[in-house]
Design a protein around this motif. Structure first.
Motif, PDB file in Angstrom:
ATOM      1  N   GLN A   1      83.514  40.058 -67.223  1.00 25.57           N
ATOM      2  CA  GLN A   1      83.382  38.765 -66.611  1.00 25.57           C
ATOM      3  C   GLN A   1      82.136  38.825 -65.820  1.00 25.57           C
ATOM      4  O   GLN A   1      81.724  39.740 -65.406  1.00 25.57           O
ATOM      5  CB  GLN A   1      84.453  38.678 -65.643  1.00 25.57           C
ATOM      6  CG  GLN A   1      85.642  38.461 -66.153  1.00 25.57           C
ATOM      7  CD  GLN A   1      87.027  38.164 -65.307  1.00 25.57           C
ATOM      8  OE1 GLN A   1      86.930  38.282 -64.088  1.00 25.57           O
ATOM      9  NE2 GLN A   1      88.078  37.665 -65.755  1.00 25.57           N
TER      10      GLN A   1
ATOM     11  N   ASN B   1      80.422  37.073 -62.537  1.00 26.84           N
ATOM     12  CA  ASN B   1      80.759  36.086 -61.347  1.00 26.84           C
ATOM     13  C   ASN B   1      79.350  35.771 -60.775  1.00 26.84           C
ATOM     14  O   ASN B   1      78.529  36.491 -60.508  1.00 26.84           O
ATOM     15  CB  ASN B   1      81.465  36.808 -60.243  1.00 26.84           C
ATOM     16  CG  ASN B   1      82.704  37.227 -61.037  1.00 26.84           C
ATOM     17  OD1 ASN B   1      83.591  36.298 -61.340  1.00 26.84           O
ATOM     18  ND2 ASN B   1      83.389  38.536 -61.012  1.00 26.84           N
TER      19      ASN B   1
ATOM     20  N   SER C   1      78.596  41.660 -62.719  1.00 26.46           N
ATOM     21  CA  SER C   1      79.504  42.249 -63.779  1.00 26.46           C
ATOM     22  C   SER C   1      80.545  43.081 -63.300  1.00 26.46           C
ATOM     23  O   SER C   1      80.074  43.971 -62.559  1.00 26.46           O
ATOM     24  CB  SER C   1      78.531  42.284 -65.068  1.00 26.46           C
ATOM     25  OG  SER C   1      79.366  42.811 -65.896  1.00 26.46           O
TER      26      SER C   1
ATOM     27  N   THR D   1      77.884  36.742 -73.059  1.00 29.43           N
ATOM     28  CA  THR D   1      78.822  36.357 -72.064  1.00 29.43           C
ATOM     29  C   THR D   1      78.322  35.432 -70.819  1.00 29.43           C
ATOM     30  O   THR D   1      77.340  35.967 -70.298  1.00 29.43           O
ATOM     31  CB  THR D   1      79.802  37.476 -71.446  1.00 29.43           C
ATOM     32  OG1 THR D   1      80.411  37.976 -72.293  1.00 29.43           O
ATOM     33  CG2 THR D   1      80.739  36.875 -70.407  1.00 29.43           C
TER      34      THR D   1
ATOM     35  N   THR E   1      79.751  32.064 -64.464  1.00 29.35           N
ATOM     36  CA  THR E   1      80.455  30.996 -63.984  1.00 29.35           C
ATOM     37  C   THR E   1      79.613  29.804 -63.368  1.00 29.35           C
ATOM     38  O   THR E   1      80.067  28.607 -63.327  1.00 29.35           O
ATOM     39  CB  THR E   1      81.270  31.219 -62.823  1.00 29.35           C
ATOM     40  OG1 THR E   1      80.680  31.997 -61.734  1.00 29.35           O
ATOM     41  CG2 THR E   1      82.581  32.149 -63.346  1.00 29.35           C
TER      42      THR E   1
END
Lengths: 112, 114
Positions: free
Chosen positions: B3, B5, B25, B103, B106
Motif C-alpha cells: 500500500q 499512502n 510505503s 502500485t 491514494t
C-alpha cells in the motif's frame, strides 16, 4: 512523438451489454498495460502485455473481461456483459520496458 | 498487498505558494515515480527516482527518494494555476524480478484558491 491513443473517450451503455476499448501504444513500446481507475483512486493494473504475450493478467476478472494484442501493437479490452460496478476510467499505458509508463487519456465508461 | 499512502489527501493553497507532499510505503521500494493527472486525462509522468537519497528536479518540481526506501517526497515551488490536479506516487514495491507492475498511491489533490 505521438502519445498513447485510446478510443472511445467516453462510452455509455446499459448493463449486460458488451463494450470494447481500443489502445494504440507509443511507437516502439513493446510493453502495454490496461489499468482500471475508480473515482478518487489511483490506477490498478488489469493486464500487462510484452509484445503479444499477456505476462500478468492476475488482476483481470476473466469471467467477463478479455483482452488481446494480436500483432503486438494495438490492443483491445472487452467487457461482456458489463455490470453497474464496471463504471470507471479504463487507462492504457505503454513502456519500452522498465518502470516509466506513459498513459493514454483513458476511456470513461458509464454503465446504466 | 503493498500500500502507498499519500499525504495530505488534499491541499488548498494560493498561487505562488510552495507545496510539499509525501508518499509512504509499507515495504521497501526500488523505484519511485511521480505522476500528475488532470481532470479527464491520463496520468502524466513527472519524475522518476531510482536510488535511495536521490534528489531530482523537473522545472519547479523536485522529488526525493527517501533514504529508508519506504518514502518519497514531491515539492512544487511557486505554484501556478496549471499545477492544479491530482498527484500520484507509484512504484514497483519489493524486488520484483523484472515485473514492472506499479502500485499507485491514494493521490494528493491540489487546488489553488483564487
Amino acid at each position: 512523438e505521438a502519445g498513447v491513443v485510446q478510443s472511445p473517450r467516453y462510452k455509455i451503455i446499459e448493463k449486460k451489454q458488451p463494450v470494447a476499448f481500443w489502445c494504440n501504444p507509443i511507437s516502439g513500446h513493446n510493453t502495454l498495460y490496461w489499468y482500471l481507475q475508480n473515482l478518487g483512486q489511483g490506477p490498478e493494473l488489469l493486464i500487462r502485455y510484452e509484445n503479444e504475450e499477456a505476462v500478468d493478467d492476475s488482476q483481470l476478472p476473466k469471467d467477463r473481461f478479455s483482452a488481446e494484442r494480436l500483432k503486438g501493437v494495438d490492443s483491445t479490452l472487452k467487457i461482456q456483459p458489463a455490470e453497474l460496478g464496471d463504471s470507471a476510467v479504463y487507462l492504457c499505458a505503454s513502456s519500452r520496458g522498465g518502470f516509466e509508463q506513459f498513459f493514454g487519456p483513458g476511456t470513461r465508461l458509464t454503465v446504466l | 498487498g503493498q500500500q502507498l499512502n499519500q499525504s495530505p489527501q488534499s491541499m488548498f493553497i494560493q498561487e505562488g505558494e510552495d507545496v510539499s507532499m509525501n508518499c509512504t510505503s509499507s515495504s521497501i521500494f526500488n523505484t519511485w515515480l511521480w505522476y500528475k493527472q488532470d481532470p479527464g486525462e491520463g496520468p502524466v509522468l513527472l519524475i522518476a527516482l531510482y536510488k535511495a537519497g536521490e534528489l531530482t528536479s523537473n522545472g519547479r518540481l523536485t522529488a526525493q527518494f527517501g533514504i529508508t526506501r519506504k518514502d518519497s517526497f514531491l515539492n512544487i515551488s511557486a505554484s501556478i494555476p496549471s499545477d492544479v490536479g491530482i498527484y500520484f506516487c507509484a512504484g514497483p514495491g519489493r524486488p520484483n524480478f523484472g515485473n514492472e507492475k506499479l502500485t499507485f498511491g491514494t493521490g494528493t489533490r491540489l487546488t489553488i484558491i483564487p
